[in-house]
Design an enzyme around this catalytic site. Structure first.
Site, PDB file in Angstrom:
ATOM      1  N   PHE A 233     -33.992 -11.388 -22.292  1.00 45.39           N
ATOM      2  CA  PHE A 233     -35.370 -11.636 -21.853  1.00 45.39           C
ATOM      3  C   PHE A 233     -35.888 -10.549 -20.917  1.00 45.39           C
ATOM      4  CE2 PHE A 233     -32.966 -15.654 -22.205  1.00 45.39           C
ATOM      5  CZ  PHE A 233     -33.460 -16.068 -23.426  1.00 45.39           C
ATOM      6  N   ILE A 459     -30.011  -9.515 -29.699  1.00 46.78           N
ATOM      7  CA  ILE A 459     -29.961 -10.368 -28.513  1.00 46.78           C
ATOM      8  C   ILE A 459     -30.240 -11.825 -28.873  1.00 46.78           C
ATOM      9  CG2 ILE A 459     -30.474  -8.546 -26.871  1.00 46.78           C
ATOM     10  CD1 ILE A 459     -33.387  -9.399 -26.900  1.00 46.78           C
ATOM     11  N   GLY A 460     -29.975 -12.162 -30.129  1.00 48.93           N
ATOM     12  CA  GLY A 460     -30.222 -13.510 -30.595  1.00 48.93           C
ATOM     13  C   GLY A 460     -31.399 -13.610 -31.527  1.00 48.93           C
ATOM     14  N   GLN A 594     -38.199 -17.286 -33.099  1.00 51.06           N
ATOM     15  CA  GLN A 594     -38.650 -16.482 -31.969  1.00 51.06           C
ATOM     16  C   GLN A 594     -39.935 -17.033 -31.359  1.00 51.06           C
ATOM     17  OE1 GLN A 594     -37.276 -13.446 -30.371  1.00 51.06           O
ATOM     18  NE2 GLN A 594     -35.694 -14.759 -31.203  1.00 51.06           N
ATOM     19  N   GLY A 658     -44.497  -6.992 -33.372  1.00 49.09           N
ATOM     20  CA  GLY A 658     -43.473  -7.726 -32.637  1.00 49.09           C
ATOM     21  C   GLY A 658     -43.839  -9.192 -32.486  1.00 49.09           C
ATOM     22  N   GLU A 661     -42.353 -11.907 -28.004  1.00 42.64           N
ATOM     23  CA  GLU A 661     -42.959 -12.220 -26.713  1.00 42.64           C
ATOM     24  C   GLU A 661     -44.310 -12.914 -26.792  1.00 42.64           C
ATOM     25  OE1 GLU A 661     -41.643  -8.874 -23.707  1.00 42.64           O
ATOM     26  OE2 GLU A 661     -41.727  -8.083 -25.741  1.00 42.64           O
TER      27      GLU A 661
END
Length: 698
Positions: A233, A459-460, A594, A658, A661
């Site tokens: 994160f 990272i997952g 995500q 992306g 986030e």
């Protein structure tokens, strides 16, 4: 069912999922070389000052303790660009929790006992750790990256003063902490002058480069492996002190050394989201058209490293207005260095902006969705660049349809369910498209399989799976014939997993290498491949990082329904729904995961997460998962994540944006706006805990 060559966009399961479920996926702390020693750090107990003496006699007398490193005996490092990595190099203590010693022992228990036995004497100095508006030390940072500093267009102050409808309000977001499930950890060993490190990091290439510089080594003499990473994160986006300390201890003792940071120390040494104070002023005509947007943000940074939480950056993107001013102020304090946390800047900044937009909608008597639609734009307000694609309006409309927004009574405090007040809210979201140069190699093997090699980090997020899909699409072969090798600095160099840039950056390089390989294979004579196979490489430097004539961003819309208990003050989110425009979705399953993960983190930001800085001690009060409350399964309601089809040719060969986030960006505002709709009272400080709700609304 076979995973065919047209699987790009399909909802394929993550390739490493079975390993993780069975416990065979090995993380940084699960590598234990022969003769491995264990380390435990000693943290400073003053908020500012200097180490006068380190008494390590009692620690060294304990059975199993091998060494105690401190600033008088630790290996000397080259001066780093990041001052937080200059550990054990001098006597200064810039904040409480700064590492002043490291104990190395045969066992973890002995290392911890030894650390407790080290006695450090300090020359303590007065400290200041309190962020406040109007702090005399505040300054406007240089706008070196286009996101910080101050941006002005037109005459925002005059336009605001002349606007017939105005909102002038403030919001506060507390310090927030990343707290990944896997703590920061590293296992380091030196062999024949070569440094080998297993590190929990979002970018092994960067860690390799930094360690090489600190220890004066050629980069080829450092190998960093980050094969599996249990969350980051942002906190693992750049090297942190643990990996430097492990390498130092391994060099000093001549043994492999493993260091896993205690969770209670994470808030002070691996970065956090700095608290932010927001003042937002919106001026509009009676029809809701914005005429002036002013967003001022004040945040702190440490005294050893400037970090700017760019909370006003997203405001420069969102809504059309002829006049605008966005300003960042930074206050250097005696606090731990803040750093990146999921959607840095955008998450707190959009909470403030989208809450203010809700307040403006109420002042105007206009539906909050309609107000946002009326101020949509096809050009980025600050740069005047056309958007490569912007489907915010479609996200808002589709989200409203799915959520049932049309049946909402706009009047606050009108819907009840027993002791619960029920309300709904909306917020928009945006996140920039970031693409960084990367390198990749694609190999065709004689047995008909293909291997893609790139130092990406998972990272997952399912990077292995999505990159295999990109490769299969470019090669025109079934996905099961493609193997991906990632997570080692010995592989072709790649950018870090951060800024929602990973797949867009790595995928570009993989697509290009595979396209070249397909071309080579098409030109090969019709005979078996040589034993070493056929390979092709790619390097996207100069293209992936080239300037674009377009403003490139992902957009989304969040809708929330909440219940507010009139007896306890508890806020329960009943429904969360998000609709996103994020280019081409490359894997429906991992993308939805995500987006839901980001929305869950936004729920935590809104209702449970937050820490306080103790002014007297200069330390975070909530420093572990007992005090810092992240959402648990019982806190997470029905969550829906959807997207619209978006074709954007100005991004990368895959047409992807992306998604890691944007899910967090508007969630807190949507929940806060829903709480206002439920109660009729506006709360402007996060998190919306029962004590605040009871004292202010019920």
């Amino acid at each position: 069912m076979p995973q065919t060559a047209d699987a790009l966009g399909a909802d394929l399961e993550r390739r490493e999922g079975t390993q993780k479920v069975r416990g065979t996926a090995r993380y940084a702390a699960e590598h234990t070389p022969e003769g491995c020693a264990y380390a435990w750090p000693v943290a400073a107990t003053v908020a500012r000052g200097e180490v006068r003496a380190v008494d390590d006699a009692a620690a060294l007398a304990l059975p199993g303790v091998v060494a105690v490193l401190h600033h008088r005996n630790a290996p000397r490092l080259a001066a780093p660009d990041d001052a937080t990595l200059a550990v054990l190099q001098d006597a200064r203590v810039p904040h409480r929790g700064w590492y002043v010693a490291l104990v190395v022992a045969d066992t973890l228990e002995a290392a911890r006992e030894g650390a407790a036995a080290v006695r450090v004497t300090y020359a303590e100095e007065p400290h200041d750790v309190t962020l406040r508006a109007g702090h005399p030390g505040a300054y406007v940072p240089e706008d070196s990256d286009g996101t910080s500093g101050e941006h002005v267009r037109g005459d925002a102050e005059a336009a605001f003063a002349a606007a017939p409808v105005r909102v002038d309000t403030g919001y506060r977001v507390p310090p927030l902490h990343n707290h990944p499930m896997e703590p920061h950890a590293a296992t380091a060993r030196w062999q024949d002058g070569h440094l080998h490190v297993y590190d929990s990091s979002q970018g092994a290439t960067t860690v390799r480069n930094v360690l090489a510089g600190l220890f004066g080594l050629p980069r080829e003499q450092v190998t960093v492996v980050s094969e599996h990473v249990g969350g980051g994160f942002g906190a693992k986006g750049t090297p942190r002190p643990h990996v430097v300390l492990a390498a130092m201890a391994a060099r000093q003792t001549g043994r492999p050394v493993k260091l896993v940071l205690p969770r209670r120390q994470l808030p002070t040494v691996v970065g956090h989201r700095a608290p932010t104070l927001h003042r937002v002023r919106l001026g509009a005509g009676t029809d809701g058209t914005l005429t002036s947007v002013i967003h001022e943000v004040t945040a702190y940074t440490s005294r050893i490293k400037e970090f700017v939480e760019t909370g006003a950056a997203a405001t420069r993107v969102m809504y059309a207005s002829p006049h605008g001013r966005t300003t960042h102020h930074v206050v250097p304090l005696d606090v731990p260095s803040p750093s990146w946390m999921r959607a840095p800047g955008e998450a707190p900044g959009m909470y403030a902006l989208e809450s203010a937009m809700d307040e403006l909608a109420e002042a105007l008597g206009i539906d909050p969705v309609e107000l946002r639609l009326r101020n949509d734009t096809d050009r980025e307000p600050d740069s005047a660049k056309p958007f490569s694609s912007r489907h915010l309006a479609e996200c808002l409309r589709e989200g409203a349809r799915r959520f049932g927004w049309a049946g909402r009574d706009p009047r606050p405090r009108t819907r009840r369910s027993g002791p619960w007040l029920v309300g709904s809210g909306v917020a928009a979201a945006t996140y920039p498209v970031i693409v960084a140069p990367s390198q990749a190699c694609a190999q065709a093997c004689p047995d008909g399989t293909f291997v893609v090699r790139i130092n990406a980090t998972d990272i997952g997020t399912g990077a292995r799976t999505v990159l295999a899909q990109v490769a299969a699409d470019a090669l025109g072969v079934p996905v099961e014939r493609v193997r991906t090798e990632i997570g080692s600095s010995d592989l072709p160099a790649a950018s870090l997993a951060g800024g929602s840039s990973g797949t867009a950056s790595w995928g570009w390089a993989v697509h290009e290498a595979c396209t070249r390989l397909a071309g080579r294979l098409a030109g090969q004579p019709d005979r078996p491949l040589p034993p070493e196979g056929v390979s092709a490489t790619a390097d996207t430097a100069g293209r992936a990082d080239a300037d674009s004539a377009y403003a490139r961003h992902a957009f989304g819309a969040h809708f929330a329904e909440v219940g507010v208990d009139t007896v306890s003050g508890e806020v329960r989110v009943r429904r969360l729904l998000g609709v996103y425009a994020a280019g081409r979705i490359l894997n429906a399953r991992t993308a939805r995961s995500q987006l839901i993960g980001g929305m869950t983190m936004g729920l935590g930001m809104a209702l449970t997460e937050g820490s306080t800085m103790d002014a007297a001690f200069g330390d975070f009060t909530e420093c572990d998962l007992a005090g810092y409350h992240v959402p648990a399964h019982a806190d997470v309601p029905e969550i829906e994540a959807h997207w619209i089809e978006e074709d954007d040719p100005h991004l990368n060969p895959m047409g992807s944006k992306g998604i890691g986030e944007i899910g967090i960006v508007g969630t807190a505002a949507a929940i806060g706006n829903a709480v206002h709709h439920a109660t009729g009272v506006r709360l402007r400080e996060l998190p919306l805990t029962p004590d605040r709700v009871l004292s202010d609304t019920l």
